[in-house]
Design a protein around this motif. Structure first.
Motif, mmCIF file in Angstrom:
data_model
loop_
_atom_site.group_PDB
_atom_site.id
_atom_site.type_symbol
_atom_site.label_atom_id
_atom_site.label_comp_id
_atom_site.label_asym_id
_atom_site.label_seq_id
_atom_site.Cartn_x
_atom_site.Cartn_y
_atom_site.Cartn_z
ATOM 1 N N ILE A 36 42.634 78.248 65.699
ATOM 2 C CA ILE A 36 42.695 77.733 64.327
ATOM 3 C C ILE A 36 44.086 77.193 63.999
ATOM 4 O O ILE A 36 44.240 76.106 63.437
ATOM 5 N N PHE A 37 45.115 77.961 64.384
ATOM 6 C CA PHE A 37 46.503 77.606 64.036
ATOM 7 C C PHE A 37 47.267 77.238 65.304
ATOM 8 O O PHE A 37 47.775 78.112 66.013
ATOM 9 N N PRO A 38 47.363 75.964 65.632
ATOM 10 C CA PRO A 38 47.987 75.556 66.895
ATOM 11 C C PRO A 38 49.469 75.898 66.989
ATOM 12 O O PRO A 38 50.012 75.989 68.088
ATOM 13 N N GLU A 39 50.142 76.101 65.854
ATOM 14 C CA GLU A 39 51.575 76.417 65.861
ATOM 15 C C GLU A 39 51.829 77.913 65.778
ATOM 16 O O GLU A 39 52.943 78.339 65.473
ATOM 17 N N LEU A 40 50.822 78.714 66.054
ATOM 18 C CA LEU A 40 50.963 80.160 65.934
ATOM 19 C C LEU A 40 52.057 80.699 66.852
ATOM 20 O O LEU A 40 52.780 81.630 66.490
ATOM 21 N N GLY A 41 52.193 80.132 68.036
ATOM 22 C CA GLY A 41 53.218 80.596 68.965
ATOM 23 C C GLY A 41 54.623 80.423 68.439
ATOM 24 O O GLY A 41 55.538 81.134 68.882
ATOM 25 N N ARG A 42 54.823 79.501 67.511
ATOM 26 C CA ARG A 42 56.138 79.311 66.893
ATOM 27 C C ARG A 42 56.275 80.096 65.597
ATOM 28 O O ARG A 42 57.237 79.910 64.855
ATOM 29 N N GLY A 43 55.286 80.947 65.332
ATOM 30 C CA GLY A 43 55.341 81.760 64.124
ATOM 31 C C GLY A 43 54.939 81.021 62.872
ATOM 32 O O GLY A 43 55.277 81.444 61.760
ATOM 33 N N SER A 44 54.170 79.930 63.023
ATOM 34 C CA SER A 44 53.777 79.118 61.876
ATOM 35 C C SER A 44 52.259 79.028 61.782
ATOM 36 O O SER A 44 51.559 78.971 62.804
ATOM 37 N N LEU A 45 51.758 79.017 60.539
ATOM 38 C CA LEU A 45 50.325 78.836 60.297
ATOM 39 C C LEU A 45 50.023 77.435 59.802
ATOM 40 O O LEU A 45 48.991 77.187 59.165
ATOM 41 N N ALA A 46 50.893 76.491 60.133
ATOM 42 C CA ALA A 46 50.737 75.113 59.671
ATOM 43 C C ALA A 46 49.622 74.404 60.431
ATOM 44 O O ALA A 46 49.252 74.781 61.541
ATOM 45 N N ALA A 47 49.103 73.366 59.799
ATOM 46 C CA ALA A 47 48.105 72.460 60.390
ATOM 47 C C ALA A 47 46.906 73.185 60.972
ATOM 48 O O ALA A 47 46.577 73.028 62.152
ATOM 49 N N PRO A 48 46.214 73.992 60.179
ATOM 50 C CA PRO A 48 45.035 74.689 60.713
ATOM 51 C C PRO A 48 43.947 73.705 61.125
ATOM 52 O O PRO A 48 43.749 72.672 60.483
ATOM 53 N N PHE A 49 43.263 74.026 62.205
ATOM 54 C CA PHE A 49 42.147 73.259 62.762
ATOM 55 C C PHE A 49 42.548 71.864 63.244
ATOM 56 O O PHE A 49 41.679 71.059 63.585
ATOM 57 N N SER A 50 43.835 71.559 63.305
ATOM 58 C CA SER A 50 44.250 70.203 63.659
ATOM 59 C C SER A 50 43.966 69.866 65.120
ATOM 60 O O SER A 50 43.781 68.693 65.462
ATOM 61 N N ARG A 51 43.938 70.876 65.986
ATOM 62 C CA ARG A 51 43.671 70.602 67.403
ATOM 63 C C ARG A 51 42.190 70.679 67.744
ATOM 64 O O ARG A 51 41.786 70.324 68.855
ATOM 65 N N LEU A 52 41.394 71.151 66.808
ATOM 66 C CA LEU A 52 39.980 71.374 67.105
ATOM 67 C C LEU A 52 39.262 70.064 67.410
ATOM 68 O O LEU A 52 38.578 69.930 68.429
ATOM 69 N N ALA A 53 39.431 69.079 66.532
ATOM 70 C CA ALA A 53 38.744 67.800 66.719
ATOM 71 C C ALA A 53 39.228 67.099 67.980
ATOM 72 O O ALA A 53 38.435 66.515 68.733
ATOM 73 N N GLN A 54 40.533 67.175 68.244
ATOM 74 C CA GLN A 54 41.087 66.509 69.425
ATOM 75 C C GLN A 54 40.536 67.117 70.712
ATOM 76 O O GLN A 54 40.135 66.402 71.631
ATOM 77 N N THR A 55 40.493 68.450 70.756
ATOM 78 C CA THR A 55 40.015 69.118 71.975
ATOM 79 C C THR A 55 38.517 68.921 72.158
ATOM 80 O O THR A 55 38.047 68.620 73.264
ATOM 81 N N LEU A 56 37.759 69.094 71.076
ATOM 82 C CA LEU A 56 36.311 68.952 71.177
ATOM 83 C C LEU A 56 35.895 67.507 71.442
ATOM 84 O O LEU A 56 34.806 67.263 71.973
ATOM 85 N N GLY A 57 36.742 66.558 71.074
ATOM 86 C CA GLY A 57 36.427 65.156 71.308
ATOM 87 C C GLY A 57 36.813 64.653 72.681
ATOM 88 O O GLY A 57 36.543 63.494 73.017
ATOM 89 N N ASP A 58 37.428 65.500 73.488
ATOM 90 C CA ASP A 58 37.841 65.109 74.834
ATOM 91 C C ASP A 58 36.604 64.931 75.720
ATOM 92 O O ASP A 58 35.759 65.831 75.825
ATOM 93 N N ALA A 59 36.488 63.776 76.360
ATOM 94 C CA ALA A 59 35.324 63.509 77.209
ATOM 95 C C ALA A 59 35.237 64.491 78.366
ATOM 96 O O ALA A 59 34.141 64.833 78.835
ATOM 97 N N LYS A 60 36.399 64.979 78.841
ATOM 98 C CA LYS A 60 36.391 65.930 79.949
ATOM 99 C C LYS A 60 35.754 67.253 79.544
ATOM 100 O O LYS A 60 35.166 67.945 80.380
ATOM 101 N N LEU A 61 35.883 67.610 78.260
ATOM 102 C CA LEU A 61 35.320 68.882 77.806
ATOM 103 C C LEU A 61 33.808 68.882 77.925
ATOM 104 O O LEU A 61 33.216 69.872 78.368
ATOM 105 N N LEU A 62 33.166 67.781 77.558
ATOM 106 C CA LEU A 62 31.717 67.699 77.659
ATOM 107 C C LEU A 62 31.276 67.839 79.112
ATOM 108 O O LEU A 62 30.295 68.533 79.415
ATOM 109 N N ARG A 63 32.021 67.201 80.020
ATOM 110 C CA ARG A 63 31.673 67.305 81.433
ATOM 111 C C ARG A 63 31.880 68.731 81.954
ATOM 112 O O ARG A 63 31.035 69.266 82.681
ATOM 113 N N MET A 64 33.003 69.362 81.565
ATOM 114 C CA MET A 64 33.263 70.735 82.016
ATOM 115 C C MET A 64 32.223 71.711 81.475
ATOM 116 O O MET A 64 31.768 72.612 82.194
#
Length: 558
Positions: A36-64
Motif C-alpha cells: 500500500i505504502f511504497p515509501e514505507l522503507g523510508r519511514g513515510s506513508l506517502a503516496a499510498p497505492f501509487s505502485r499498485l497500478a504500475q505493477t498490476l499493469g505490467d505485461a510481464k505480471l500477467l504472463r508470470m
C-alpha cells in the motif's frame, strides 16, 4: 447488582497469542503495508497505492501469473493421473510388496525438490548420464514447461497417493458392492460410488500439491530460466535480490501469490462442504482386498516404473555425481572416488559449518514450532477465551504463505531503519522464517490430539490446585507428545534443507545446507554440491527413524 467479573487470562493462551503475532502477523502485515505504502522503507506513508497500478499493469505480471497457474494446475493434474490409479490399486487389491512400495514412495519426501531437479539436470542434459548410457538426451523436454511439471510431479505425487489410498481404505468397498448387486459394472461402481466418496482426501491432497507447486523456487529457477518460463516466485526473487531493489513490487507479487493459495483453499472447502461424505455409522466393516489375478504383473511393473523415476533415478544421479572426480570424466570406474566426500568432511569449503548451522536451526525450529503449535492448539481447542477464532485463523494463515512470501515479509518487517534492535542479518531471522513456514504442521497434529482428550483431566488438575500452565505442562503436553513429536520431526527434516527463505534472508557470511549446495552449482563445483545433498538426504531420513525407534523402545519399557 454486582459488577461483571473479568475472566483471568490463561498464560498458555497469552503465550500462544504473542508467538503467533511475532511469527505470523508481523511479516504478513508488513507485506500488506509495503504494497500500500511504497515509501514505507523510508519511514513515510506517502503516496499510498501509487505502485499498485504500475505493477498490476505490467505485461510481464500477467504472463508470470498465468505461468504460475499453469504450473500449479499441471502438477496437480499429473500428480492425480499418476497417484490415483496407484492408490486405487493399493487400497482395493492385494498388491505384492505393498508395504515396500509405500516405503519407497516416502523417499521423494526426503529428497529436497531442488536437489532432485539438479539430479535430473545431470541425467537428461546434453552429455548427461542418459546420453552416456544410451546415446541420446532429453534436454529439450527437460528445459520446457512440460519438463518442469514432470520433475515437480515426481516430488509431489506421493502426497496424493497416500491421501487417496488411505481415504479409499476408510470408505471400504461395501457401497460399491451394493451397486454391483444392482447391476453396475465394477468400473461404473468405482466412478459413481468409491471415487466421489474419496473426494475429501483427493481435494485436500491436490490443494496441497497445487500450493507446493506455485511456491516452489528451486525447480522453476533451475529449469525455467533456460526455458524462458518465469513464475511469480522467480519474479519476487528478482525484485528482492537484483538491483534496483523493488520491495513494493515484491510485496504486491507476494499478495497475488497468497491470493492464489487462499483461492485454492476456498475451492477445497467448497468441494468438501457442498455435500456429505460420511461413510462410518459405528458398525464394524469387513473389508477384504481383491486379488489382481492376471493384472498382477502389469500392476507391479507400473509401481516399479514410478518408484524408479521418483526415487531411484534422482538418487542414483545424485550419488553418481557426488562420486565423480570430474564431470568431463563421465561414468567410468576410473573417474569415481570419494574425493568430494573427503572435501566435505575436511571442511575446507565450509561444508561442515553449513551442516551444523542447518542441523542446529532445524532442531531449534522443531522445538519452537512444537511448543508454539501445542500452545496454539490448546488455546483454540481447550480454552474458553474470547478470540479463539482469531487465533485459529492465524494458525491457518501460514498455509497460504509461500516460503518466498514469508522471506519478503521478514525483510520488510525487520529491516526498517528506525528499529532500535532487529534480528535481521542474524541467525534468528532464519529461525523466524522456518517457524512461520512450518508452524501449520505441529498445529494440525496437536489440534487433532487435543480433540481426542477429554476435559476432565485438566479439570481434575485444577481442582487439586494446579494452575492452567501447570496443567498444560504436566498433564496435557505429555499426552499429546507422541503426535507432536511426529510433526516436529517433519519440521526438522524440512527446515534443514529449506531453500528460498535461506537464500533471501540468510545473514552475510552464514551458509546453510541449501545455500551451500546452490552456490556450489553456481560456482561449477557440482560434485561437492551433490555430496552435500546425499549426506543431507541420509541425515534427514535416518534421524527421524532413529528418534521414533528410540521413542518406541522407551514406550515399551514404560
Amino acid at each position: 447488582m454486582g459488577a461483571k467479573s473479568v475472566q483471568p487470562v490463561n498464560p498458555a493462551v497469552l503465550l500462544a497469542a504473542i508467538g503467533l503475532v511475532i511469527v505470523v502477523v508481523v511479516p504478513f502485515a508488513l507485506i500488506v503495508l509495503q504494497a500500500i505504502f511504497p515509501e514505507l522503507g523510508r519511514g513515510s506513508l506517502a503516496a499510498p497505492f501509487s505502485r499498485l497500478a504500475q505493477t498490476l499493469g505490467d505485461a510481464k505480471l500477467l504472463r508470470m501469473t498465468g505461468n504460475t497457474m499453469l504450473l500449479g494446475l499441471g502438477v496437480a493434474a499429473l500428480s492425480a493421473l499418476i497417484a490415483v490409479p496407484l492408490a486405487v490399486m493399493r487400497s482395493l487389491f492385494r498388491v505384492p510388496g505393498a508395504l515396500v512400495w509405500d516405503i519407497l514412495m516416502l523417499v521423494p519426501f526426503m529428497i529436497p525438490p531442488y536437489i532432485a531437479t539438479l539430479g535430473w539436470i545431470m541425467s537428461l542434459q546434453p552429455r548427461g548420464y542418459l546420453f552416456q548410457l544410451f546415446g541420446f538426451d532429453l534436454a529439450p523436454f527437460l528445459f520446457s514447461i512440460w519438463g518442469i511439471i514432470f520433475v515437480m510431479t515426481l516430488n509431489t505425487f506421493p502426497v496424493v497417493y497416500f491421501a487417496v489410498s488411505r481415504t479409499i481404505e476408510a470408505v471400504g468397498s461395501r457401497y460399491a458392492d451394493v451397486a454391483r448387486v444392482f447391476g453396475a459394472s465394477g468400473w461404473k461402481a468405482f466412478l459413481r460410488i468409491t471415487l466421489p466418496l474419496s473426494t475429501p482426501g483427493l481435494a485436500a491432497s491436490l490443494l496441497l500439491v497445487f500450493a507446493m507447486a506455485i511456491e516452489e523456487y528451486g525447480t522453476p529457477a533451475a529449469l525455467g530460466r533456460r526455458a524462458g518460463f518465469d513464475v511469480l516466485v522467480t519474479g519476487i526473487d528478482l525484485r528482492v535480490s537484483d538491483w534496483p531493489i523493488d520491495l513494493p513490487g515484491a510485496a504486491i507479487l507476494s499478495l497475488i501469490l497468497v491470493v492464489l493459495s487462499f483461492g485454492a483453499f476456498l475451492v477445497q472447502r467448497w468441494l468438501i462442504t457442498r455435500r456429505s461424505y460420511q461413510t462410518t455409522n459405528g458398525k464394524p466393516q469387513s473389508f477384504e482386498k481383491r486379488e489382481l489375478g492376471r493384472w498382477k504383473a502389469p500392476v507391479v511393473a507400473v509401481f516399479a516404473l514410478v518408484v524408479f523415476l521418483a526415487t531411484c533415478a534422482p538418487l542414483l544421479a545424485i550419488l553418481a555425481t557426488a562420486l565423480s572426480r570430474t564431470l568431463s570424466g563421465g561414468l567410468t570406474w576410473s573417474n569415481l572416488g570419494f574425493g568430494n566426500f573427503i572435501t566435505i568432511f575436511s571442511d575446507s569449503t565450509g561444508a561442515l559449518r553449513a551442516l551444523s548451522t542447518s542441523l542446529g536451526l532445524g532442531v531449534t525450529a522443531a522445538l519452537l514450532t512444537g511448543l508454539l503449535g501445542a500452545l496454539s492448539a490448546y488455546a483454540v481447542v481447550k480454552s474458553k477465551m474470547r478470540g479463539r477464532g482469531v487465533l485459529d485463523v492465524l494458525t491457518i494463515l501460514p498455509n497460504a504463505l509461500p516460503g518466498i512470501v514469508v522471506a519478503v515479509g521478514l525483510i520488510l518487517a525487520w529491516n526498517q531503519p528506525w528499529l532500535p534492535i532487529t534480528p535481521y542479518n542474524t541467525a534468528l531471522i532464519l529461525l523466524l522464517a522456518y517457524c512461520c513456514i512450518l508452524l501449520p504442521q505441529p498445529v494440525r497434529y496437536a489440534t487433532a490430539a487435543f480433540h481426542q482428550l477429554g476435559d476432565n483431566l485438566e479439570a481434575a488438575a485444577r481442582v487439586f490446585g494446579a494452575s492452567p500452565l501447570t496443567a498444560f505442562r504436566r498433564i496435557l503436553l505429555p499426552l499429546i507428545f507422541p503426535s507432536l513429536l511426529a510433526s516436529m520431526l517433519l519440521v526438522f527434516a524440512v527446515a534443514t534443507r529449506e531453500l528460498v527463505a535461506s537464500i533471501l534472508v540468510a545473514p552475510v557470511g552464514m551458509q546453510t545446507i541449501s545455500t551451500y549446495i546452490w552456490r556450489q552449482f553456481e560456482q561449477g563445483s557440482v560434485g561437492l554440491g551433490m555430496a552435500m545433498a546425499f549426506i543431507t538426504i541420509l541425515i534427514t531420513t535416518l534421524f527421524p527413524l532413529v528418534v521414533l525407534s528410540l521413542m518406541g523402545k522407551r514406550g515399551s519399557l514404560l
